[in-house]
Design an enzyme around this catalytic site. Structure first.
Site: not given
Length: 118
Positions: A28, A30, A32, A48-49, A92
């Site tokens: 996860y 980076g 995609g 975070h995604d 973030d």
């Protein structure tokens, strides 16, 4: 905002690891992401995604949204401005703090995501 996130990471980990170390880590960290996170740090990236996905549902563009924040000691702190900016900043800041606490396993950097991220 991606540039601010990079600086938040540096704030939280006191500069011990450059932000680019997280760009190709696990399933996860980076661009995609899929499958089961490989470890605690990768779970930070998935969270975070998911946070960015939630922000996007409210009409925010997390990767492009500039927000106000400060580095106090080793803690990124958001300065409230608007719902969208606050949401993205919180995503973030939480991720940066999570990264700082999670062990970094070099064996999970640049893995074969096609075989390991199912």
């Amino acid at each position: 905002n991606i540039l601010q996130f990079r600086k938040m990471i540096q704030c939280a980990n006191k500069g011990s690891r450059a932000a680019w170390h997280y760009l190709d880590y696990g399933c996860y960290c980076g661009p995609g992401g899929r499958g089961t996170p490989v470890d605690e740090l990768d779970r930070c990236c998935k969270i975070h995604d998911d946070c960015y996905i939630e922000a996007g549902k409210d009409g925010c563009y997390p990767k492009l949204t500039w927000y106000s924040w400060d580095c106090t000691g080793d803690a990124p702190t958001c300065n409230p401005k608007s719902k969208c900016k606050d949401f993205v900043c919180a995503c973030d800041a939480a991720a940066a703090k999570c990264f700082a606490k999670a062990p970094y396993n070099k064996a999970n950097w640049n893995i074969d995501t096609k075989t390991r991220c199912k």
